[in-house]
Write a protein that holds these residues in place. Structure first.
Motif, mmCIF file in Angstrom:
data_model
loop_
_atom_site.group_PDB
_atom_site.id
_atom_site.type_symbol
_atom_site.label_atom_id
_atom_site.label_comp_id
_atom_site.label_asym_id
_atom_site.label_seq_id
_atom_site.Cartn_x
_atom_site.Cartn_y
_atom_site.Cartn_z
ATOM 1 N N VAL A 11 -109.741 78.977 -28.792
ATOM 2 C CA VAL A 11 -108.632 78.066 -29.089
ATOM 3 C C VAL A 11 -108.679 76.825 -28.203
ATOM 4 C CG1 VAL A 11 -106.122 77.847 -29.091
ATOM 5 C CG2 VAL A 11 -107.183 79.931 -29.940
ATOM 6 N N LEU A 12 -108.888 77.000 -26.906
ATOM 7 C CA LEU A 12 -108.837 75.882 -25.961
ATOM 8 C C LEU A 12 -110.176 75.183 -25.778
ATOM 9 C CD1 LEU A 12 -106.600 77.495 -23.180
ATOM 10 C CD2 LEU A 12 -105.900 76.081 -25.114
ATOM 11 N N LEU A 18 -113.859 68.139 -26.307
ATOM 12 C CA LEU A 18 -113.541 66.780 -26.769
ATOM 13 C C LEU A 18 -113.151 65.890 -25.599
ATOM 14 C CD1 LEU A 18 -113.083 64.879 -29.187
ATOM 15 C CD2 LEU A 18 -110.735 65.729 -29.309
ATOM 16 N N ALA A 19 -112.354 66.413 -24.665
ATOM 17 C CA ALA A 19 -111.954 65.614 -23.504
ATOM 18 C C ALA A 19 -113.161 65.257 -22.646
ATOM 19 C CB ALA A 19 -110.923 66.394 -22.689
ATOM 20 N N LEU A 20 -114.028 66.228 -22.411
ATOM 21 C CA LEU A 20 -115.230 65.937 -21.602
ATOM 22 C C LEU A 20 -116.120 64.921 -22.299
ATOM 23 C CD1 LEU A 20 -116.099 69.532 -20.341
ATOM 24 C CD2 LEU A 20 -115.166 67.644 -19.007
ATOM 25 N N LEU A 54 -102.412 60.942 -27.558
ATOM 26 C CA LEU A 54 -101.850 61.646 -28.714
ATOM 27 C C LEU A 54 -102.938 61.956 -29.734
ATOM 28 C CD1 LEU A 54 -99.411 62.723 -30.273
ATOM 29 C CD2 LEU A 54 -99.063 60.408 -31.194
ATOM 30 N N GLY A 55 -103.836 60.993 -29.940
ATOM 31 C CA GLY A 55 -104.935 61.231 -30.873
ATOM 32 C C GLY A 55 -105.847 62.361 -30.397
ATOM 33 N N TRP A 56 -106.080 62.338 -29.079
ATOM 34 C CA TRP A 56 -106.908 63.443 -28.540
ATOM 35 C C TRP A 56 -106.233 64.802 -28.738
ATOM 36 C CZ3 TRP A 56 -105.386 66.785 -24.667
ATOM 37 C CH2 TRP A 56 -106.362 67.704 -24.254
ATOM 38 N N ALA A 57 -104.905 64.854 -28.492
ATOM 39 C CA ALA A 57 -104.183 66.120 -28.625
ATOM 40 C C ALA A 57 -104.207 66.626 -30.065
ATOM 41 C CB ALA A 57 -102.743 65.960 -28.140
ATOM 42 N N VAL A 58 -103.989 65.692 -31.022
ATOM 43 C CA VAL A 58 -103.998 66.107 -32.429
ATOM 44 C C VAL A 58 -105.371 66.621 -32.818
ATOM 45 C CG1 VAL A 58 -103.788 65.278 -34.806
ATOM 46 C CG2 VAL A 58 -102.123 64.567 -33.082
ATOM 47 N N ALA A 60 -107.622 67.791 -30.788
ATOM 48 C CA ALA A 60 -107.891 69.042 -30.065
ATOM 49 C C ALA A 60 -107.211 70.229 -30.742
ATOM 50 C CB ALA A 60 -107.430 68.922 -28.614
ATOM 51 N N LEU A 61 -105.958 70.045 -31.186
ATOM 52 C CA LEU A 61 -105.255 71.126 -31.883
ATOM 53 C C LEU A 61 -105.951 71.493 -33.186
ATOM 54 C CD1 LEU A 61 -101.506 70.156 -31.320
ATOM 55 C CD2 LEU A 61 -102.732 72.102 -30.345
ATOM 56 N N ALA A 62 -106.399 70.464 -33.898
ATOM 57 C CA ALA A 62 -107.090 70.743 -35.161
ATOM 58 C C ALA A 62 -108.391 71.499 -34.916
ATOM 59 C CB ALA A 62 -107.370 69.430 -35.890
ATOM 60 N N LEU A 63 -109.129 71.047 -33.920
ATOM 61 C CA LEU A 63 -110.380 71.750 -33.610
ATOM 62 C C LEU A 63 -110.106 73.160 -33.070
ATOM 63 C CD1 LEU A 63 -112.438 68.850 -31.962
ATOM 64 C CD2 LEU A 63 -112.768 69.866 -34.219
ATOM 65 N N GLY A 64 -108.989 73.332 -32.265
ATOM 66 C CA GLY A 64 -108.636 74.656 -31.753
ATOM 67 C C GLY A 64 -108.284 75.618 -32.872
ATOM 68 N N ALA A 65 -107.487 75.122 -33.843
ATOM 69 C CA ALA A 65 -107.145 75.978 -34.981
ATOM 70 C C ALA A 65 -108.394 76.361 -35.761
ATOM 71 C CB ALA A 65 -106.153 75.253 -35.893
ATOM 72 N N LEU A 66 -109.283 75.385 -35.928
ATOM 73 C CA LEU A 66 -110.538 75.687 -36.614
ATOM 74 C C LEU A 66 -111.363 76.697 -35.812
ATOM 75 C CD1 LEU A 66 -112.389 75.041 -38.995
ATOM 76 C CD2 LEU A 66 -113.391 73.189 -37.625
ATOM 77 N N GLY A 67 -111.357 76.571 -34.456
ATOM 78 C CA GLY A 67 -112.085 77.530 -33.624
ATOM 79 C C GLY A 67 -111.479 78.924 -33.701
#
Length: 723
Positions: A11-12, A18-20, A54-58, A60-67
């Protein structure tokens, strides 16, 4: 990495990556710009930093849900299918052609592997059934003989119990079960059962002594040796026991003394013994009363013979004669009426070679006292009729007193014929004792070390119909106690009269227990497949034992030799001593009317404690049931201190990816039909079947012993629950 940690990483992880990546690209871009360009870029992006975050968070959440979905699809679901496929290894069938593995939410490759696993499981079951049929066909003759013997033992009108050398019961017939039912409040379930120890009923030393006697006779070449003894149960019943050996078929040729077990034939003689005691009392009253009457008659006759006796005096003495005759006549008639009611049962004595008795006595004395013992002047051809166990206790008790009170360090035993009887002497030199001391020892209860008996030496002598006295021989400077004992003919035989009623199948036997050896190591290091278990469940008035909820019912079944003994169950309703909440009645079906008049938990718990003794306790969510039992330990004086296994925790160990570890869910995964839920015995039987299927699943993970199972269970999340 643990499953929960892997799921959290799924999830994380994408957001962190993405942040790195963003930071890395920003650093690389900044390295290619001049100072003025970096200042201009900072001025452009600075006010828009919140939008970028905010764009990074959105994203990241989308990629986390996909993960998370990818983890569930590619990792978790295949792991659950793998656990379900392992469950097929212990299930009775593989679905009979119907798919049993839930693969709809799995990748195509996993679904293909699941189909292959199901086909292999079905083929395995078919091969197993085919092999079992061939083995059964090949062993049909052996099974026929085994069933014939078991049926014979089952239908005997005499109570029969067969044990291995450890004293573990491997066969008992319904007659024995009925006999023990009268000796306990739990229908004998805690006393007799497959795999149980016979030493819960009989004193271990008493059985060992009888076995030793049989072994000696076998070594001398006796064809059918036997021993018998009389003992009392904890309920005060008097039992006469005959013991016969079971020879070991694997012993070397010619070694007929090698044993693999023994057979016990039981007869309750309490009533006969009470009748015998009453008759002895009446006989004593007859003799003592007659002695007084005869004295009065003799005095009256002497007076009547006087020639100058006056008429009034003569009439008075004649009245004395008439009255005493009337009294004696009434007394004799009462004795005759009592004697005609039934046959007289004497205390049973066994036929034994005198030399064997002395040999056993020497070892008995040296093992239980610091004295040295030897034999002299022994008539090797004498056969005695004795209660050898009680007689050995008497000799050891006298030797103990000589050692403790007069510091005697050596004794001798002598055995010689004395007319129609034999005398057995316990001889020592020096340290003379008084006649008063000898009489006191004769009448006081026997003690040997820490062991005490209710019998005295006088009781033992009276049991043999013999005599006992103390004597000194000043010429030899020695003293001795002499027992006068009955002789018998030099023969050994066992007559067993049994009547067969019908050819029904045997009910209570497991001949595989003949192979059980002595238990020489701790339970923790023993394999799960080798242990005996008591699987139990309780129905209660509520879920909070510390707030006054009480047990309504206890049900339990035993697992011995890898089999659930359904015919040896414990099931008992309990009067809770309080009201039963109406909300719980539809679940367990126990109404106030059902428990009215039932025993309290203080009466039931000792019987259940005895039923579960010498076994490992098993329950589903055992912490709940054990809390109810532990809260009653102080009031009952009992302790349930044996090891406990929990099928809830063991299921979490064997199948950690499964969503549910409720009893019904586990049973469904393992292919076990669910019957009789929410009754104490029904849940106990279901838990027992689940536990047997979990053992091979634990073995796949390298968990084979009791300690390993308990340690693995304590590491699960469910082990944190408390009640």
């Amino acid at each position: 990495m643990k499953p929960a940690a892997r799921q959290l990483a799924a999830v994380l992880g994408p957001g962190a990556v993405l942040a790195l990546a963003g930071l890395g690209l920003g650093a690389m871009l900044a390295a290619t710009l001049s100072p003025a360009e970096r200042e201009t870029l900072g001025a452009v992006l600075g006010p828009r930093a919140a939008l970028l975050l905010l764009g990074w968070a959105v994203l990241a959440l989308a990629l986390g849900a996909l993960g998370h979905r990818a983890h569930a699809f590619w990792v978790k679901q295949p792991a659950r299918v793998a656990e379900a496929a392992q469950a097929l290894l212990v299930a009775d069938d593989a679905g009979n052609g119907q798919p049993v593995l839930a693969t709809a939410a799995c990748p195509a490759g996993t679904r293909a592997l699941a189909d292959v696993a199901e086909r292999l499981a079905r083929e395995r079951n078919a091969l197993r059934d085919d092999i079992a049929a061939k083995v059964q066909e090949g062993a049909r003759g052996i099974e026929h003989e085994r069933s014939r013997l078991a049926a014979l033992m089952s239908e005997l009108t005499q109570s029969v119990i067969v044990c291995n050398l450890d004293g573990r019961i491997l066969l008992y017939n319904p007659r024995a079960r009925l006999q023990f039912r009268a000796l306990s409040p739990a229908a004998g379930a805690e006393l007799v059962g497959l795999g149980r120890s016979i030493y819960a009923v009989f004193d271990r030393q008493l059985v060992a002594h009888a076995l030793e006697s049989i072994q000696q006779r076998l070594e001398r070449g006796a064809a059918q040796p036997a021993a018998q003894f009389v003992t009392s149960s904890r309920a005060g019943q008097l039992l006469r026991v005959q013991m016969a050996p079971v020879r070991d078929p694997s012993a070397a040729p010619g070694n007929t003394a090698q044993l693999s077990g023994f057979v016990l034939m039981l007869h309750n003689i309490t009533r006969e013994f009470e009748q015998d005691s009453e008759r002895d009392r009446l006989m004593h009253a007859l003799t003592e009363g007659s002695r007084s009457s005869l004295g009065s008659l003799q005095a009256a006759v002497d007076m009547l013979e006087l020639p100058d006796l006056e008429a009034p005096a003569r009439e008075r003495f004649l009245n004395v004669v008439r009255e005493e005759v009337r009294t004696m006549t009434g007394r004799i008639q009462a004795i005759a009426a009592s004697a005609g009611k039934d046959l007289k049962t004497r205390w049973p004595l066994e036929e034994m070679l005198g030399a064997d008795l002395l040999h056993a006595a020497l070892r008995h004395i040296e093992a239980r006292t610091p004295m040295r013992a030897s034999a002299s002047e022994v008539d090797a051809g004498l056969w005695l009729r004795v209660d050898s166990y009680a007689l050995l206790q008497a000799l050891a008790s006298l030797a103990t007193r000589l050692s403790e009170e007069f510091a005697v360090r050596r004794v001798q035993l002598r055995l010689q014929r004395d007319g129609e009887r034999a005398h057995l002497d316990l001889v020592w030199q020096g340290a003379p004792i008084s006649t008063e001391t000898a009489i006191g020892w004769e009448s006081s209860p026997m003690t040997v070390g820490d062991e005490a008996s209710l019998l005295s030496v006088r009781d033992v002598v009276e049991r043999h119909g013999g005599a006992f006295w103390f004597q000194r021989e000043r010429a030899r400077q020695e003293a001795f106690f002499r027992f006068l004992l009955p002789l018998t003919q030099p023969q050994e035989q066992l007559e067993a009269a049994s009547v067969l009623r019908s050819g029904s199948r045997p009910e209570y036997y497991d001949f595989d227990l003949f192979g059980s050896g002595a238990q020489t190591h701790e339970l923790g290091g023993r394999r799960l497949v080798d242990l005996a278990y008591t699987v139990f469940d309780t129905e209660t008035t509520g879920l909070d034992p510390s707030q006054g909820d009480e047990i309504l019912q206890i049900g339990a079944a035993r697992i011995v030799n890898g089999k659930v003994l359904r015919q040896e169950c414990f099931e008992q309703l309990v009067d809770p001593g309080r009201g039963i909440p109406a909300a719980g009645i539809p679940i367990h079906g126990i109404t106030p009317e059902l428990v009215a008049g039932q025993p309290s938990i203080g009466e039931v718990l000792p019987a259940f404690h005895a039923f579960a003794s010498d076994t490992v306790l098993v329950a589903h969510n055992a912490a709940f049931d054990m809390r109810f039992l532990q809260l009653k330990e102080a009031a009952t004086g009992l302790r349930f201190d044996q090891p406990v296994l929990d099928t809830l925790l063991l299921s979490a160990v064997a199948s950690p990816q499964q969503a549910s570890h409720e009893l019904e869910a586990i049973a469904e995964r393992l292919g076990i039909p669910v019957l009789g839920r929410h009754t104490a015995l029904g849940d106990a039987l279901l838990t027992a079947e689940v536990f047997l299927r979990l053992i091979p699943l634990l073995a796949i993970q390298g968990i084979h012993t009791l300690d390993q199972a308990r340690e693995a269970a304590q590491r699960t999340w469910y082990a944190r629950l408390s009640y």
